[in-house]
Design a protein around this motif. Structure first.
Motif, mmCIF file in Angstrom:
data_model
loop_
_atom_site.group_PDB
_atom_site.id
_atom_site.type_symbol
_atom_site.label_atom_id
_atom_site.label_comp_id
_atom_site.label_asym_id
_atom_site.label_seq_id
_atom_site.Cartn_x
_atom_site.Cartn_y
_atom_site.Cartn_z
ATOM 1 N N VAL A 174 15.851 -30.566 28.226
ATOM 2 C CA VAL A 174 16.879 -31.405 28.770
ATOM 3 C C VAL A 174 16.201 -31.360 30.565
ATOM 4 O O VAL A 174 16.678 -30.252 30.983
ATOM 5 C CB VAL A 174 18.566 -32.512 28.643
ATOM 6 C CG1 VAL A 174 18.133 -33.112 29.376
ATOM 7 C CG2 VAL A 174 18.469 -32.314 27.561
ATOM 8 N N GLU A 175 15.441 -32.065 31.066
ATOM 9 C CA GLU A 175 15.074 -31.577 32.732
ATOM 10 C C GLU A 175 16.496 -32.251 33.429
ATOM 11 O O GLU A 175 17.220 -32.950 33.239
ATOM 12 C CB GLU A 175 13.229 -33.448 32.916
ATOM 13 C CG GLU A 175 12.839 -32.381 32.323
ATOM 14 C CD GLU A 175 11.635 -33.146 32.641
ATOM 15 O OE1 GLU A 175 12.336 -34.604 33.124
ATOM 16 O OE2 GLU A 175 10.420 -32.887 32.440
ATOM 17 N N GLY A 181 26.971 -22.670 25.841
ATOM 18 C CA GLY A 181 26.355 -22.769 25.148
ATOM 19 C C GLY A 181 24.460 -22.824 25.065
ATOM 20 O O GLY A 181 23.888 -21.697 24.239
ATOM 21 N N GLY A 182 24.774 -23.153 25.924
ATOM 22 C CA GLY A 182 23.147 -23.928 26.172
ATOM 23 C C GLY A 182 22.154 -22.678 27.637
ATOM 24 O O GLY A 182 22.980 -21.663 27.467
ATOM 25 N N VAL A 197 14.239 -27.500 36.377
ATOM 26 C CA VAL A 197 15.289 -26.670 36.476
ATOM 27 C C VAL A 197 15.768 -27.433 34.965
ATOM 28 O O VAL A 197 15.759 -28.955 34.782
ATOM 29 C CB VAL A 197 16.475 -26.532 37.142
ATOM 30 C CG1 VAL A 197 17.736 -25.809 36.485
ATOM 31 C CG2 VAL A 197 16.613 -25.549 38.472
ATOM 32 N N GLY A 198 15.329 -26.610 33.642
ATOM 33 C CA GLY A 198 16.376 -27.427 32.584
ATOM 34 C C GLY A 198 17.256 -26.169 31.897
ATOM 35 O O GLY A 198 17.624 -25.226 32.120
ATOM 36 N N LEU A 199 17.531 -27.747 31.327
ATOM 37 C CA LEU A 199 18.964 -26.762 30.042
ATOM 38 C C LEU A 199 18.252 -26.559 28.568
ATOM 39 O O LEU A 199 17.755 -27.878 28.268
ATOM 40 C CB LEU A 199 19.827 -28.184 30.235
ATOM 41 C CG LEU A 199 20.868 -27.325 29.033
ATOM 42 C CD1 LEU A 199 22.081 -26.553 28.870
ATOM 43 C CD2 LEU A 199 22.428 -27.722 28.556
ATOM 44 N N ASN A 200 18.360 -25.963 27.882
ATOM 45 C CA ASN A 200 17.798 -25.357 26.609
ATOM 46 C C ASN A 200 19.184 -25.183 25.738
ATOM 47 O O ASN A 200 19.951 -24.607 26.391
ATOM 48 C CB ASN A 200 16.401 -24.369 26.556
ATOM 49 C CG ASN A 200 16.013 -24.436 27.720
ATOM 50 O OD1 ASN A 200 14.893 -24.887 27.309
ATOM 51 N ND2 ASN A 200 16.133 -23.800 28.878
ATOM 52 N N TYR A 201 18.749 -25.198 24.660
ATOM 53 C CA TYR A 201 19.791 -25.829 23.839
ATOM 54 C C TYR A 201 19.234 -25.679 21.944
ATOM 55 O O TYR A 201 18.270 -26.440 21.583
ATOM 56 C CB TYR A 201 20.656 -26.286 23.536
ATOM 57 C CG TYR A 201 22.545 -26.783 23.298
ATOM 58 C CD1 TYR A 201 22.822 -26.160 23.987
ATOM 59 C CD2 TYR A 201 22.286 -26.877 22.141
ATOM 60 C CE1 TYR A 201 24.544 -26.331 24.199
ATOM 61 C CE2 TYR A 201 23.948 -26.704 21.711
ATOM 62 C CZ TYR A 201 24.422 -26.633 22.428
ATOM 63 O OH TYR A 201 26.283 -26.028 22.445
ATOM 64 N N LEU A 225 25.161 -34.387 27.819
ATOM 65 C CA LEU A 225 26.808 -34.694 28.161
ATOM 66 C C LEU A 225 26.386 -33.026 28.936
ATOM 67 O O LEU A 225 26.975 -33.820 31.322
ATOM 68 C CB LEU A 225 27.726 -35.174 27.777
ATOM 69 C CG LEU A 225 28.172 -36.350 27.008
ATOM 70 C CD1 LEU A 225 29.306 -36.579 26.498
ATOM 71 C CD2 LEU A 225 28.435 -37.549 27.697
ATOM 72 N N LEU A 226 25.880 -31.788 28.727
ATOM 73 C CA LEU A 226 26.728 -31.004 29.574
ATOM 74 C C LEU A 226 25.281 -30.942 30.364
ATOM 75 O O LEU A 226 25.789 -30.968 31.445
ATOM 76 C CB LEU A 226 25.506 -30.195 28.420
ATOM 77 C CG LEU A 226 26.158 -28.735 28.624
ATOM 78 C CD1 LEU A 226 27.208 -28.146 29.342
ATOM 79 C CD2 LEU A 226 25.857 -27.867 27.350
ATOM 80 N N ALA A 227 23.954 -31.592 30.088
ATOM 81 C CA ALA A 227 23.222 -31.698 31.073
ATOM 82 C C ALA A 227 23.543 -32.654 31.832
ATOM 83 O O ALA A 227 23.101 -32.264 33.157
ATOM 84 C CB ALA A 227 21.808 -32.953 30.611
ATOM 85 N N GLU A 228 23.833 -33.644 32.126
ATOM 86 C CA GLU A 228 24.540 -34.528 33.506
ATOM 87 C C GLU A 228 25.295 -33.077 34.038
ATOM 88 O O GLU A 228 25.440 -33.733 35.313
ATOM 89 C CB GLU A 228 25.778 -35.634 32.764
ATOM 90 C CG GLU A 228 24.579 -36.348 32.078
ATOM 91 C CD GLU A 228 25.964 -37.798 31.292
ATOM 92 O OE1 GLU A 228 27.109 -37.881 31.456
ATOM 93 O OE2 GLU A 228 25.332 -38.801 30.599
#
Length: 161
Positions: free
Chosen positions: A51-52, A80-81, A92-96, A117-120
């Protein structure tokens, strides 16, 4: 039938989209104004969801990157990501990772929702970090006394000049 198909079909029903994975197992979509990349890893029987979160502001980016990297330690702060930085796109991104072995399609959708939600949360945190670093940089440029104590990092930076 491919093992990923029930999850993609459930996502299509939920979103009203017609998502199809490419030959490399990926699909890009936008949900709630967020760019999301799904990558299916057949050998691991899992999706990696990217998620960007946004881009770096240019103000003391090294400090923001240090904070993001430290959040990855044991996944304690990143939920956890894994937070990542794409230098070529300044994003920047979130990888899960979402293993699907034994996971129902409905549970997959719940996990995807939790990742969004975690990305928010991290998108807001990234904005806050950038604003704080901009404030510190501006204070340092104007010679504001409050900026005088910005830590050992600034002292080390001055020594390198």
């Amino acid at each position: 039938m491919s093992q990923y198909l029930p999850y993609i079909e459930a996502l299509n029903r939920e979103t009203g989209l017609d998502i199809r994975l490419s030959s490399s197992g990926s699909a890009y979509l936008e949900l709630e104004d967020r760019g999301i990349l799904l990558q299916w890893l057949e050998a691991q029987n899992m999706f990696v969801i990217y998620v960007e979160l946004g881009s770096l502001s240019g103000w003391r980016d090294e400090q923001v990157l240090r904070q993001l990297l430290s959040a990855n330690f044991l996944f304690l702060q990143s939920g956890g990501g894994a937070l990542s930085y794409d230098i070529s796109a300044n994003r920047v991104g979130l990888n899960y990772a979402v293993p699907v072995y034994g996971l129902s399609a409905e549970d997959f959708l719940r996990r995807l929702d939790a990742v969004v939600l975690l990305a928010e949360h991290w998108q807001e945190k990234l904005r806050d970090m950038a604003a704080e670093q901009e404030k510190l940089a501006l204070q340092a440029m104007t010679g504001n006394e409050e900026a005088a104590d910005t830590g050992a990092y600034d002292a080390m930076t001055m020594l390198r000049i």
